[in-house]
Design an enzyme around this catalytic site. Structure first.
Site, PDB file in Angstrom:
ATOM      1  NE  ARG A 103     110.003  62.348 -40.281  1.00  0.00           N
ATOM      2  CZ  ARG A 103     110.990  63.080 -40.767  1.00  0.00           C
ATOM      3  NH1 ARG A 103     110.759  63.944 -41.726  1.00  0.00           N
ATOM      4  NH2 ARG A 103     112.214  62.932 -40.313  1.00  0.00           N
ATOM      5  N   GLY A 136     120.125  53.374 -10.371  1.00  0.00           N
ATOM      6  CA  GLY A 136     120.178  54.636 -11.124  1.00  0.00           C
ATOM      7  C   GLY A 136     119.181  54.628 -12.277  1.00  0.00           C
ATOM      8  CE  LYS A 137     115.710  60.344 -13.284  1.00  0.00           C
ATOM      9  NZ  LYS A 137     115.677  61.741 -13.637  1.00  0.00           N
ATOM     10  CG  MET A 138     122.165  56.139 -17.244  1.00  0.00           C
ATOM     11  SD  MET A 138     121.640  56.432 -18.918  1.00  0.00           S
ATOM     12  CE  MET A 138     122.905  55.543 -19.785  1.00  0.00           C
ATOM     13  CB  SER A 168     115.515  59.549 -38.525  1.00  0.00           C
ATOM     14  OG  SER A 168     114.559  58.964 -39.357  1.00  0.00           O
ATOM     15  CB  THR A 193     106.407  60.283 -36.306  1.00  0.00           C
ATOM     16  OG1 THR A 193     107.361  61.294 -36.610  1.00  0.00           O
ATOM     17  CG2 THR A 193     106.146  59.457 -37.543  1.00  0.00           C
ATOM     18  CB  CYS A 194     107.078  62.022 -31.428  1.00  0.00           C
ATOM     19  SG  CYS A 194     108.357  60.822 -31.725  1.00  0.00           S
TER      20      CYS A 194
END
Lengths: 417, 259
Positions: free
Chosen positions: A52, A185-187, A103, A49-50
């Site tokens: 592990r 906004g980004k959020m 995780s 996975t990204c």
């Protein structure tokens, strides 16, 4: 039969290393088949996975197996980011992974699907065997058990997820709900993505500059509304996400009160993620209005994560118990192997003795002799075999059973060979 | 025999109420299978108790306050089990189970000690049964409103970790309304059946006046909800007010009523 784990995760390896050794679902089968053909590898599965890359192998020759697994990380220089675990430690690690203990976000659910996918890929590549066929489904069961018996996965773990969870507590089903984006906004866009995944369909965008509103509306498939029509938009929507750069409150109590009258008691969720804030805090006092600012949402997330942290001990207990169970299963497999060796050794003697009489006896006499010897063998071995099964069930380690066979001169033959 | 079965079902309701609250507040989990099993078993016992009582009395057990309370508890759980769970408000059981426990416990201790009344024919049976069924539906609607206020408060106070245990505000609001849609026609049927009883005429009997007032409050609610399209906090306050009228009308003395 030892289980070996070799790999790294986000705690031991930097993103540069992780991206180099992350394998896609298309690459994994051929990789597994190559490793399965290597020396000392009897069974193998790979979780990639990204965060592990971990390879689980079953072997009878740990030294050779480790060498084969190292080829997966070739070219990594000094692989001090790699961890290596054997037997129960490897099993325990997999159980911790599937429970979400290992995780980045404690208790997250995605990893369960990733472990399931890793197992499916290994099965498809035909690189699993009796041990991994038992280990992976067991790990998935432990993951589900941890999530159902503890609160390790309860509560949103990100601001955007908290916003969605909040909306669901008010509106239940988000399908068909209307959202108003105030500012761009980004959020706002992050929360909007999750809300859209949860089924929100109608999106309105209000911005001081209509052109920017139209730009964002086009990107998210919404509809741009002039700033002057904010009140009308507020009376229509269910959720407002505010993130303008305005230095003052854009929505205040005086503005909201008549809007709420027009809404006839329909609840309105206001999410203010702007700093400085866009919505006057006293709006919270208006009936049927639920106002959350960025600190509130972060507070909810922090509280959820701390609650999850408190569950870690309970999950570890589950992992430990299941590890012991799995260890008992492995022992019973070894005991069965010892029983098989005992039986095969006696059968070998029987066949050798029968061979001596083949030719000197008639077919009928030979059949009677075979039946007689088989019956005798069964009777003679019945008690020792039952005793071995009982001892194994009572927790006697398989090494002791093997030692007993060794004393009888039975076990040594196979291992030496 | 009937009383003993009723006592057993009361015990069962208490056990299910305790099990529910233990699960919800101590374990903070929404796994209510075990609790529901106890509740439904108690309801089966309750059904048996009412059947035995009916056979013993040779008519529906609705002529005295304890009998009415026993039937009210039964209908309450039946409506909850059939409609409440179908409409996904399992949490309602957290109030419905203790309410049924209180009603059946009261019935157990007072049954047989009350002044005997006569069963006055089919119109009487239908009159009381419909009113009891409507009151049970109103009870559940009021419980929805109660949960609405609890949930609303938790969301306002930003206590999401406990808010997730309850249904959403919209669900509670919608289900409360649906229970009124079930209860209101039953209330009207009950009132109409009462007027059909021999010798009935409007005499400003306090109980009858209060029942009419209760009906009027629910009518206001239905009008505001259906015609004007209102919902939310104010509507739920009207529901609680209407339920207060239900309680008063149930307990108020009536000139032509035995209880």
């Amino acid at each position: 039969m030892p289980v070996i784990l070799m790999g790294f995760n986000q705690k031991t390896a930097s993103v540069e290393v992780r991206e180099r050794f992350t394998y896609s679902d298309e690459q994994v089968p051929s990789l597994l088949q190559r490793l399965h053909g290597s020396q000392g590898v009897d069974e193998i599965a790979l979780i990639s996975t990204c965060n592990r890359t971990e390879v689980y192998a079953v072997t009878q020759e740990p030294g050779l197996c480790r060498g084969s697994l190292m080829t997966l990380f070739e070219g990594s220089g000094h692989p001090d980011f790699l961890y290596l675990e054997n037997d129960l430690q490897a099993v325990k690690h997999l159980f911790e992974v599937s429970s979400g203990l290992d995780s980045l976000v404690l208790g997250e659910n995605q990893i369960l699907g990733q472990v399931r996918q890793a197992f499916s890929l290994a099965q498809a590549a035909k690189t699993t065997g009796p041990v991994l066929e038992k280990l992976f489904p067991w790990a998935l069961r432990v993951g589900k058990l941890a999530r159902s018996q503890t609160r390790i996965c309860q509560g949103a773990a990100s601001v955007a997820a908290a916003a969605v969870e909040l909306a669901q507590m008010i509106f239940d089903d988000l399908k068909g709900r209307r959202v108003l984006l105030l500012g761009a906004g980004k959020m706002t866009q992050a929360s909007l993505g999750l809300l859209q995944n949860a089924g929100v369909q109608q999106i309105k965008v209000v911005n001081r500059t209509l052109a920017r509103a139209e730009e964002l509306a086009a990107r998210c498939g919404g509809e741009a509304t002039p700033f002057e029509e904010l009140d009308k938009a507020l009376s229509d929507v269910d959720v407002l996400i505010a993130s303008t750069g305005a230095p003052h409150f854009v929505v205040d109590k005086a503005r909201l009160a008549p809007v709420m009258y027009q809404r006839k008691g329909r609840p309105l969720l206001l999410i203010d993620i702007a700093v400085p804030r866009d919505i006057e805090p006293s709006c919270q006092d208006v009936d049927n209005v639920y106002l959350y600012n960025i600190d509130d949402l972060q507070g909810v997330v922090a509280e959820n994560l701390s609650r999850r942290q408190k569950e870690v001990q309970k999950v570890l207990q589950i992992v430990d118990t299941e590890c012991q169970e799995f260890s008992r299963y492995l022992d019973s497999r070894k005991a069965n192997q010892a029983i098989r060796i005992l039986r095969e050794s006696f059968e070998e003697v029987r066949q050798a003795e029968l061979m001596k009489h083949r030719g000197s006896l008639t077919h009928e006499e030979m059949t009677r002799l075979e039946n007689f010897s088989n019956g005798l063998l069964n009777k003679l071995l019945h008690n020792p075999m039952m005793q071995m099964k009982k001892m194994s069930a009572a927790g006697v380690p398989p090494e002791e059973l093997e030692r007993a066979l060794e004393i009888l001169g039975i076990f040594g033959k196979e291992t030496d060979g | 025999m009937g009383s003993a079965l009723l006592a057993l079902s009361a015990l069962g309701y208490w056990a299910s109420a305790i099990s529910f609250h233990y699960n919800l507040f101590h374990r903070k989990q929404r796994d209510w299978t075990q609790w529901l099993r106890i509740l439904l078993s108690s309801h089966a016992l309750h059904s048996l108790a009412l059947l035995v009582l009916t056979l013993q009395l040779q008519h529906l057990p609705v002529v005295s306050m304890p009998e009415v309370m026993a039937v009210l508890g039964w209908v309450l759980i039946a409506l909850y089990a059939i409609l409440g769970r179908r409409w996904k408000v399992d949490a309602l059981g957290g109030i419905a189970a203790p309410a049924a426990a209180v009603l059946t416990t009261f019935a157990t201790f007072t049954l047989g000690h009350e002044t005997p009344h006569n069963y006055r024919g089919a119109w009487f049976g239908l009159h009381v049964s419909s009113l009891v069924a409507s009151y049970a539906a109103f009870c559940l609607a009021a419980f929805c409103s109660l949960l609405y206020f609890i949930q609303s408060r938790r969301l306002k106070e930003k206590k999401l970790h406990t808010a997730f245990l309850l249904p959403s505000l919209n669900t509670l609001d919608r289900v409360g309304f649906r229970f009124i849609l079930v209860g209101f026609p039953l209330l009207v049927v009950g009132m109409v059946c009462g007027t059909q009883m021999p010798g009935w005429r409007w005499t400003w009997d306090p109980k009858e006046t209060l029942v009419a007032l209760t009906g009027a409050v629910y009518l206001v609610y239905l009008h505001a909800r259906v015609v004007a399209g209102w919902q939310g906090r104010r509507m739920n306050m009207i529901l609680l007010l209407a339920f207060l009228c239900v309680l008063v009308s149930l307990l108020a003395p009536g000139r032509s009523h035995g209880y």
